[in-house]
Scaffold this motif. Sequence first.
Motif, PDB file in Angstrom:
ATOM      1  N   GLN A   4      52.894 -52.930  53.802  1.00 20.97           N
ATOM      2  CA  GLN A   4      53.237 -51.578  54.243  1.00 20.97           C
ATOM      3  C   GLN A   4      54.749 -51.433  54.197  1.00 20.97           C
ATOM      4  O   GLN A   4      55.483 -52.381  54.461  1.00 20.97           O
ATOM      5  CB  GLN A   4      52.736 -51.335  55.660  1.00 20.97           C
ATOM      6  N   MET A   5      55.195 -50.239  53.868  1.00 19.34           N
ATOM      7  CA  MET A   5      56.626 -49.930  53.885  1.00 19.34           C
ATOM      8  C   MET A   5      56.777 -48.458  54.204  1.00 19.34           C
ATOM      9  O   MET A   5      55.874 -47.662  53.961  1.00 19.34           O
ATOM     10  CB  MET A   5      57.284 -50.271  52.558  1.00 19.34           C
ATOM     11  N   SER A   6      57.923 -48.112  54.794  1.00 21.34           N
ATOM     12  CA  SER A   6      58.168 -46.697  55.073  1.00 21.34           C
ATOM     13  C   SER A   6      59.653 -46.419  55.020  1.00 21.34           C
ATOM     14  O   SER A   6      60.486 -47.329  55.080  1.00 21.34           O
ATOM     15  CB  SER A   6      57.583 -46.298  56.431  1.00 21.34           C
ATOM     16  N   VAL A   7      59.955 -45.142  54.899  1.00 24.14           N
ATOM     17  CA  VAL A   7      61.342 -44.686  54.875  1.00 24.14           C
ATOM     18  C   VAL A   7      61.420 -43.398  55.691  1.00 24.14           C
ATOM     19  O   VAL A   7      60.529 -42.556  55.614  1.00 24.14           O
ATOM     20  CB  VAL A   7      61.859 -44.473  53.423  1.00 24.14           C
ATOM     21  N   ASP A   8      62.458 -43.287  56.505  1.00 25.15           N
ATOM     22  CA  ASP A   8      62.716 -42.079  57.285  1.00 25.15           C
ATOM     23  C   ASP A   8      63.830 -41.292  56.615  1.00 25.15           C
ATOM     24  O   ASP A   8      64.906 -41.839  56.372  1.00 25.15           O
ATOM     25  CB  ASP A   8      63.147 -42.436  58.715  1.00 25.15           C
ATOM     26  N   THR A   9      63.568 -40.021  56.346  1.00 22.12           N
ATOM     27  CA  THR A   9      64.555 -39.159  55.707  1.00 22.12           C
ATOM     28  C   THR A   9      64.871 -38.000  56.636  1.00 22.12           C
ATOM     29  O   THR A   9      64.003 -37.163  56.906  1.00 22.12           O
ATOM     30  CB  THR A   9      64.014 -38.610  54.369  1.00 22.12           C
ATOM     31  N   PRO A  10      66.103 -37.945  57.173  1.00 17.28           N
ATOM     32  CA  PRO A  10      66.468 -36.816  58.035  1.00 17.28           C
ATOM     33  C   PRO A  10      66.684 -35.553  57.204  1.00 17.28           C
ATOM     34  O   PRO A  10      67.231 -35.618  56.097  1.00 17.28           O
ATOM     35  CB  PRO A  10      67.777 -37.274  58.690  1.00 17.28           C
ATOM     36  N   VAL A  11      66.213 -34.423  57.725  1.00 18.99           N
ATOM     37  CA  VAL A  11      66.426 -33.135  57.062  1.00 18.99           C
ATOM     38  C   VAL A  11      66.892 -32.112  58.092  1.00 18.99           C
ATOM     39  O   VAL A  11      66.496 -32.170  59.253  1.00 18.99           O
ATOM     40  CB  VAL A  11      65.155 -32.635  56.327  1.00 18.99           C
ATOM     41  N   GLY A  12      67.726 -31.203  57.659  1.00 21.27           N
ATOM     42  CA  GLY A  12      68.293 -30.185  58.544  1.00 21.27           C
ATOM     43  C   GLY A  12      67.440 -28.949  58.652  1.00 21.27           C
ATOM     44  O   GLY A  12      67.925 -27.823  58.492  1.00 21.27           O
ATOM     45  N   VAL A  13      66.150 -29.155  58.896  1.00 25.40           N
ATOM     46  CA  VAL A  13      65.193 -28.062  59.001  1.00 25.40           C
ATOM     47  C   VAL A  13      64.231 -28.399  60.148  1.00 25.40           C
ATOM     48  O   VAL A  13      63.871 -29.562  60.336  1.00 25.40           O
ATOM     49  CB  VAL A  13      64.394 -27.888  57.683  1.00 25.40           C
ATOM     50  N   GLY A  16      58.484 -27.725  62.305  1.00 29.95           N
ATOM     51  CA  GLY A  16      57.404 -26.788  61.999  1.00 29.95           C
ATOM     52  C   GLY A  16      57.510 -26.209  60.601  1.00 29.95           C
ATOM     53  O   GLY A  16      56.502 -26.033  59.909  1.00 29.95           O
ATOM     54  N   VAL A  17      58.725 -25.937  60.157  1.00 30.51           N
ATOM     55  CA  VAL A  17      58.955 -25.392  58.811  1.00 30.51           C
ATOM     56  C   VAL A  17      58.611 -26.443  57.756  1.00 30.51           C
ATOM     57  O   VAL A  17      57.942 -26.157  56.752  1.00 30.51           O
ATOM     58  CB  VAL A  17      60.420 -24.911  58.655  1.00 30.51           C
ATOM     59  N   VAL A  18      59.049 -27.671  57.993  1.00 32.43           N
ATOM     60  CA  VAL A  18      58.762 -28.765  57.049  1.00 32.43           C
ATOM     61  C   VAL A  18      57.256 -29.015  56.991  1.00 32.43           C
ATOM     62  O   VAL A  18      56.677 -29.161  55.910  1.00 32.43           O
ATOM     63  CB  VAL A  18      59.513 -30.053  57.443  1.00 32.43           C
ATOM     64  N   TRP A  19      56.599 -29.040  58.158  1.00 31.12           N
ATOM     65  CA  TRP A  19      55.162 -29.303  58.198  1.00 31.12           C
ATOM     66  C   TRP A  19      54.376 -28.222  57.463  1.00 31.12           C
ATOM     67  O   TRP A  19      53.389 -28.514  56.789  1.00 31.12           O
ATOM     68  CB  TRP A  19      54.676 -29.452  59.638  1.00 31.12           C
ATOM     69  N   LEU A 104      52.405 -39.223  55.242  1.00 29.06           N
ATOM     70  CA  LEU A 104      53.594 -38.387  55.405  1.00 29.06           C
ATOM     71  C   LEU A 104      53.569 -37.826  56.819  1.00 29.06           C
ATOM     72  O   LEU A 104      52.571 -37.235  57.242  1.00 29.06           O
ATOM     73  CB  LEU A 104      53.590 -37.261  54.375  1.00 29.06           C
ATOM     74  N   GLU A 105      54.650 -38.036  57.550  1.00 30.57           N
ATOM     75  CA  GLU A 105      54.725 -37.615  58.948  1.00 30.57           C
ATOM     76  C   GLU A 105      56.028 -36.847  59.159  1.00 30.57           C
ATOM     77  O   GLU A 105      57.086 -37.280  58.716  1.00 30.57           O
ATOM     78  CB  GLU A 105      54.690 -38.863  59.828  1.00 30.57           C
ATOM     79  N   VAL A 106      55.929 -35.708  59.829  1.00 32.79           N
ATOM     80  CA  VAL A 106      57.108 -34.901  60.135  1.00 32.79           C
ATOM     81  C   VAL A 106      57.376 -35.027  61.634  1.00 32.79           C
ATOM     82  O   VAL A 106      56.536 -34.677  62.454  1.00 32.79           O
ATOM     83  CB  VAL A 106      56.900 -33.422  59.732  1.00 32.79           C
ATOM     84  N   ILE A 107      58.559 -35.544  61.956  1.00 32.78           N
ATOM     85  CA  ILE A 107      58.928 -35.834  63.345  1.00 32.78           C
ATOM     86  C   ILE A 107      60.060 -34.902  63.766  1.00 32.78           C
ATOM     87  O   ILE A 107      61.091 -34.824  63.093  1.00 32.78           O
ATOM     88  CB  ILE A 107      59.387 -37.300  63.481  1.00 32.78           C
ATOM     89  N   GLU A 108      59.872 -34.224  64.881  1.00 32.34           N
ATOM     90  CA  GLU A 108      60.885 -33.301  65.390  1.00 32.34           C
ATOM     91  C   GLU A 108      62.050 -34.075  66.001  1.00 32.34           C
ATOM     92  O   GLU A 108      61.848 -34.957  66.828  1.00 32.34           O
ATOM     93  CB  GLU A 108      60.259 -32.384  66.435  1.00 32.34           C
ATOM     94  N   LYS A 109      63.272 -33.763  65.565  1.00 28.74           N
ATOM     95  CA  LYS A 109      64.472 -34.319  66.205  1.00 28.74           C
ATOM     96  C   LYS A 109      64.985 -33.339  67.251  1.00 28.74           C
ATOM     97  O   LYS A 109      65.221 -33.689  68.383  1.00 28.74           O
ATOM     98  CB  LYS A 109      65.560 -34.585  65.161  1.00 28.74           C
ATOM     99  N   ASP A 110      65.197 -32.105  66.816  1.00 27.28           N
ATOM    100  CA  ASP A 110      65.599 -31.020  67.711  1.00 27.28           C
ATOM    101  C   ASP A 110      65.142 -29.710  67.067  1.00 27.28           C
ATOM    102  O   ASP A 110      64.407 -29.742  66.089  1.00 27.28           O
ATOM    103  CB  ASP A 110      67.108 -31.051  68.013  1.00 27.28           C
ATOM    104  N   ALA A 111      65.584 -28.594  67.600  1.00 25.04           N
ATOM    105  CA  ALA A 111      65.091 -27.298  67.122  1.00 25.04           C
ATOM    106  C   ALA A 111      65.454 -27.007  65.661  1.00 25.04           C
ATOM    107  O   ALA A 111      64.798 -26.191  65.015  1.00 25.04           O
ATOM    108  CB  ALA A 111      65.624 -26.182  68.010  1.00 25.04           C
ATOM    109  N   LYS A 112      66.482 -27.680  65.142  1.00 23.58           N
ATOM    110  CA  LYS A 112      66.943 -27.367  63.786  1.00 23.58           C
ATOM    111  C   LYS A 112      66.914 -28.554  62.830  1.00 23.58           C
ATOM    112  O   LYS A 112      67.444 -28.459  61.722  1.00 23.58           O
ATOM    113  CB  LYS A 112      68.370 -26.820  63.848  1.00 23.58           C
TER     114      LYS A 112
END
Length: 159
Positions: A4-13, A16-19, A104-112
């Motif tokens: 198993q392997m994974s990578v976390d990619t931060p995005v400025g969105v 909910g929008v990404v999901w 594929l998992e979308v994790i909330e960091k903050d509102a943006k």
Amino acid sequence: MHGQMSVDTPVGVAAGVVWDVYRGLEVGRLVDELLGDVIGKVQVVEGDGGVGTVVKLTFPPGTPGVGYMKEKITKVDDDNRVKETEVFEGGYIALGFDLHRIRLEVIEKDAKSSIIRSSIEYEVNDELAEIASSITTKQFEMMAEVIGKYLSEKSTATA
């Protein structure tokens, strides 16, 4: 052999929008539009983007190995923003793997902003360990970066 392997990619969105993009067929449309020449062409074989949907990815010319893979969506969890697919034809399955699952998992960091966690799980005979070492999350990291940038620019343009 199980890996198993994974990578976390931060995005400025916002998550909910990404999901909204990742949960269904929009992610495939954007891969086609923005990364078709790098990752490949996405075609829906059957389904509406929910569990049971079958998608075919045809790799760009010159890609080593089998020229395509077919995967089935096996999980769409809106509460936890998780989507899983399993490759059942072509790709690593054609090379002898018993399992090739993409999560594929979308994790909330903050509102943006959010994190797109892309994971690969696989099972393969020990004799194919050398091929297993070629598995990478690079294409998913690239996909997350490009889609994140696209969504960020889109939200800025409409703000």
